[in-house]
Design an enzyme around this catalytic site. Structure first.
Site, short mmCIF file in Angstrom:
data_model
loop_
_atom_site.label_atom_id
_atom_site.label_comp_id
_atom_site.label_asym_id
_atom_site.label_seq_id
_atom_site.Cartn_x
_atom_site.Cartn_y
_atom_site.Cartn_z
N LYS A 35 -5.35 17.10 -16.87
CA LYS A 35 -3.90 17.12 -16.70
C LYS A 35 -3.42 15.83 -16.03
CE LYS A 35 -4.15 19.66 -12.32
NZ LYS A 35 -3.68 20.82 -11.56
N TYR A 256 9.21 -7.11 5.03
CA TYR A 256 10.49 -6.46 5.34
C TYR A 256 10.45 -5.80 6.72
CZ TYR A 256 12.10 -6.99 0.51
OH TYR A 256 12.51 -7.50 -0.69
#
Length: 369
Positions: A35, A256
């Protein structure tokens, strides 16, 4: 020159991990769980690598099963969540799929359907996970309804999911296991119970079928590794390169928000990989990476397309140096995706399935048997 980031997929390691799952449970058959695009590794490529080795595959939904059938995969495929609407039963039959049944409406829809060939069913019991499945006190009635239906009685199994098979504290696992053993014994039902951690650590949970998932891809799902889980081999290596180098004075910030500041005169490398590729933005300062096979760490916040690593202790590293975000380096050194996940306050599943399509997958390894 192409951007250097890529995900190398070692299909020999995938097959090794499947054989480990199989060998740990010699009296069981092991369905390979594929999956979520084979946990981010490539649905069709992984199915083809395991074809002839795994007797069946498991997916979450009809669309994943259709992709496998369109690729020529002929092995049995189990729909782990069953159908989402009754109209899907026509495709279930046409594609020769097996299916889980976890709710009254699914059971009613299935029993109202008259297939031209039997559909194998895995009846799901909620033994304590409290997601999907019939409560134990109602599972027996659902089982008997299926047993009385000629189209579904021929290949009927009892299925459940363990909530804490990975945990050191095994009390809740044993409660679930005892409940399921009693129910299966009363019904004379073959079972599919063992997920990856139960496959690795709890032989008493091994049934007619097991369904190893994340362990196939080399991630250890146990809270504490055991002898079996230490034999798992990493399948995905997320690999890039240093694309720039900066020299910093003590106290200069990086990235940042300036979360990381140079604790001394420092040298940092810019890596072509970021959250736009699926690398977790929550990676903390100190998250390990391998540069030319040697361990160092992330410095500062992950950007969309780049991240920064501390090269101060690696004076020989520079532009073009290999960076392994997780997996196996070219010299054989390994950085576990599980270790990286802990530094991101998450689990390996989210890292592996989160690698985005713009990261090319490159497949290596043996042809299917």
């Amino acid at each position: 020159m192409a951007r250097p980031l890529r995900a190398d997929i070692d299909l020999d390691a995938l097959r090794h991990n499947y054989r480990l799952a199989r060998d740990l449970a010699p009296d069981s058959r092991s369905v390979a769980v594929l999956k979520a695009d084979a946990y981010g590794h490539g649905l069709v490529a992984c199915a083809r690598a395991l074809e002839g080795l795994a007797p069946a595959f498991a997916v979450a939904c009809l669309e994943e099963a259709e992709t496998l059938r369109e690729a020529g995969i002929g092995a049995p495929i189990v729909l782990l969540e069953g159908i989402f609407e009754s109209q899907e039963l026509a495709r279930v039959e046409a594609l020769g799929l097996w299916m889980a049944v976890h709710s009254d409406w699914q059971l009613d829809a299935l029993l109202a359907w008259r297939p031209t060939r039997p559909i194998p069913v895995w009846l799901k019991v909620d033994s304590g996970m409290h997601r999907l499945g019939f409560p134990p006190e109602r599972a027996e009635a659902a089982w008997r309804r299926l047993r009385a239906a000629p189209d579904y009685a021929c290949d009927l199994h009892l299925m459940s999911h363990f909530a804490t098979a990975d945990a050191v504290d095994s009390g809740y696992f044993h409660r679930q296991s005892a409940l399921l053993a009693e129910l299966a014994g009363r019904l004379g039902a073959p079972t599919c119970l063992a997920n990856s951690p139960a496959t690795l650590a709890w032989p008493e949970a091994h049934g007619a079928w097991n369904r190893p998932g994340v362990m196939l891809y080399g991630s250890d799902p146990l809270e504490h590794a055991n002898a079996a889980s230490r034999r798992l081999a990493p399948v995905m290596t997320l690999r890039s390169e240093i694309i720039a180098v900066r020299e910093l004075e003590e106290g200069e910030p990086v990235g940042y928000g300036g979360r990381w500041t140079a604790p001394r005169p420092s040298r940092v490398g810019i890596v072509a990989c970021g959250y736009g590729d699926g690398y977790d933005r929550h990676a903390a300062d100190g998250t390990p990476v391998l540069v030319d096979g040697r361990r160092t760490a992330i410095a500062g916040k992950v950007s969309m397309d780049m991240l920064i690593v501390d090269l101060t202790a690696l004076p020989e590293a520079g532009i073009g140096s290999e960076v392994v975000l997780w997996g196996r380096g070219s010299g054989g050194e390994t950085l576990s995706v599980d270790e990286v996940a802990r530094h991101c306050d998450t689990i390996s599943y989210t890292l592996l399935t989160g690698v985005l399509p713009r990261v090319p997958r490159r497949y290596h390894g043996a042809e299917p048997e």
